[in-house]
Design an enzyme around this catalytic site. Sequence first.
Site, mmCIF file in Angstrom:
data_model
loop_
_atom_site.group_PDB
_atom_site.id
_atom_site.type_symbol
_atom_site.label_atom_id
_atom_site.label_comp_id
_atom_site.label_asym_id
_atom_site.label_seq_id
_atom_site.Cartn_x
_atom_site.Cartn_y
_atom_site.Cartn_z
ATOM 1 N N ARG A 164 16.503 -12.306 -6.010
ATOM 2 C CA ARG A 164 15.176 -12.631 -6.554
ATOM 3 C C ARG A 164 14.896 -11.813 -7.812
ATOM 4 O O ARG A 164 14.512 -12.348 -8.845
ATOM 5 C CB ARG A 164 14.099 -12.370 -5.487
ATOM 6 C CG ARG A 164 14.053 -13.438 -4.433
ATOM 7 C CD ARG A 164 13.233 -13.018 -3.254
ATOM 8 N NE ARG A 164 13.891 -11.940 -2.527
ATOM 9 C CZ ARG A 164 13.670 -11.629 -1.253
ATOM 10 N NH1 ARG A 164 12.775 -12.302 -0.578
ATOM 11 N NH2 ARG A 164 14.317 -10.644 -0.664
ATOM 12 N N THR A 204 5.422 3.784 -3.480
ATOM 13 C CA THR A 204 4.559 4.061 -4.635
ATOM 14 C C THR A 204 3.303 4.819 -4.194
ATOM 15 O O THR A 204 2.866 5.756 -4.870
ATOM 16 C CB THR A 204 4.184 2.732 -5.328
ATOM 17 O OG1 THR A 204 5.390 2.138 -5.786
ATOM 18 C CG2 THR A 204 3.257 2.950 -6.498
ATOM 19 N N LYS A 255 6.104 -7.084 4.167
ATOM 20 C CA LYS A 255 6.630 -5.745 3.852
ATOM 21 C C LYS A 255 6.886 -4.982 5.156
ATOM 22 O O LYS A 255 6.022 -4.914 6.022
ATOM 23 C CB LYS A 255 5.633 -4.994 2.970
ATOM 24 C CG LYS A 255 6.141 -3.639 2.514
ATOM 25 C CD LYS A 255 5.241 -3.052 1.450
ATOM 26 C CE LYS A 255 5.630 -1.629 1.087
ATOM 27 N NZ LYS A 255 7.007 -1.479 0.633
ATOM 28 N N GLY A 275 16.893 -0.581 -10.029
ATOM 29 C CA GLY A 275 15.605 -0.846 -9.386
ATOM 30 C C GLY A 275 15.712 -0.886 -7.876
ATOM 31 O O GLY A 275 14.709 -0.869 -7.180
ATOM 32 N N HIS A 302 -0.422 -4.827 0.520
ATOM 33 C CA HIS A 302 0.771 -5.635 0.277
ATOM 34 C C HIS A 302 0.779 -6.907 1.113
ATOM 35 O O HIS A 302 0.033 -7.039 2.072
ATOM 36 C CB HIS A 302 2.034 -4.817 0.599
ATOM 37 C CG HIS A 302 2.386 -3.824 -0.469
ATOM 38 N ND1 HIS A 302 1.807 -2.571 -0.533
ATOM 39 C CD2 HIS A 302 3.239 -3.900 -1.519
ATOM 40 C CE1 HIS A 302 2.293 -1.928 -1.572
ATOM 41 N NE2 HIS A 302 3.171 -2.701 -2.187
#
Length: 246
Positions: A12, A143, A136, A76, A132
């Site tokens: 993705r 973060t 998740k 990432g 979120h």
Amino acid sequence: MIRVAVTGAKGRMGSTVVQAVTDAPDMEVVALLDAGDAITAQSVNGAQVAVDFSVPTVTESNVHALIDAGVDVVVGTTGWTEESYARVSEHACRAGQAVLIAPNFAMGAVLAMKFAAMAAPYFESAEVIEMHHPGKVDAPSGTAVATARGMAQARRAAGWGDMPDATQTDELGARGGRVDGIPVHAVRLRGLTASEEILLGNEGEQLVIRTDSFDRASFMPGVLLGVRRVIGRTGLTIGLDEVMDL
Ligand SMILES: NC(=O)c1ccc[n+]([C@@H]2O[C@H](COP(=O)([O-])OP(=O)(O)OC[C@H]3O[C@@H](n4cnc5c(N)ncnc54)[C@H](O)[C@@H]3O)[C@@H](O)[C@H]2O)c1
């Protein structure tokens, strides 16, 4: 033109990166690699920088292979530990290559973290709410933890002690989890992607810092900045803010 390889190119994030690099006027995609493709000096096809959005179990070995292939790397993928950071740092320094690992490439989230740490010394109370999508699997988000840590560090440096809170009973954990003394709350709501709200309070005033990521596209300006800024560095850099001249 910066020659870019993408590992995890079919994923993705990877496929979004391929499109963003293709659309960038100063970059070109020269190699698309995914599961089953060997990472070698040949397969990276002359890339200067590789962008890795693969899976946590393979990202470190991908980075070592990319360093060996003579490529700087922007990562990432999540799942990094202090030990894996140390191994990559040593390898990158020894090879004279650069690796940038950013747990969050969303410009808004990176800036919100920075602004929160800047504001923290000036407020008596601080709390973090991360929100979120319900898919998740971990809470709180990395973060949110990093945001709270940064604020706690700034508070300590400014000489703040505990925050005012008269709570004596909290059987349900409604005051949230504590990260270095800062309450962190997690919301999981259908329709959301990734949002974070940082509340800072003084007597008679409140500051709210809020960031919302609505789409994977939000990560692309950060990824492209990482590609441009990783060139010319050496060793390991952690966090997009480190290359943002903040
Ligand atoms: N840093 C950030 O801002 C940020 C943002 C979003 C997602 N992420 C992270 O990025 C990672 C990827 O997320 P995603 O949603 O694209 O996942 P995804 O499952 O859609 O894609 C992962 C891709 O990696 C490929 N892959 C598996 N093994 C590989 C290997 N050995 N070499 C190369 N490719 C391999 C898979 O085939 C797949 O195409 C996750 O760790 C996610 O948490 C980070």
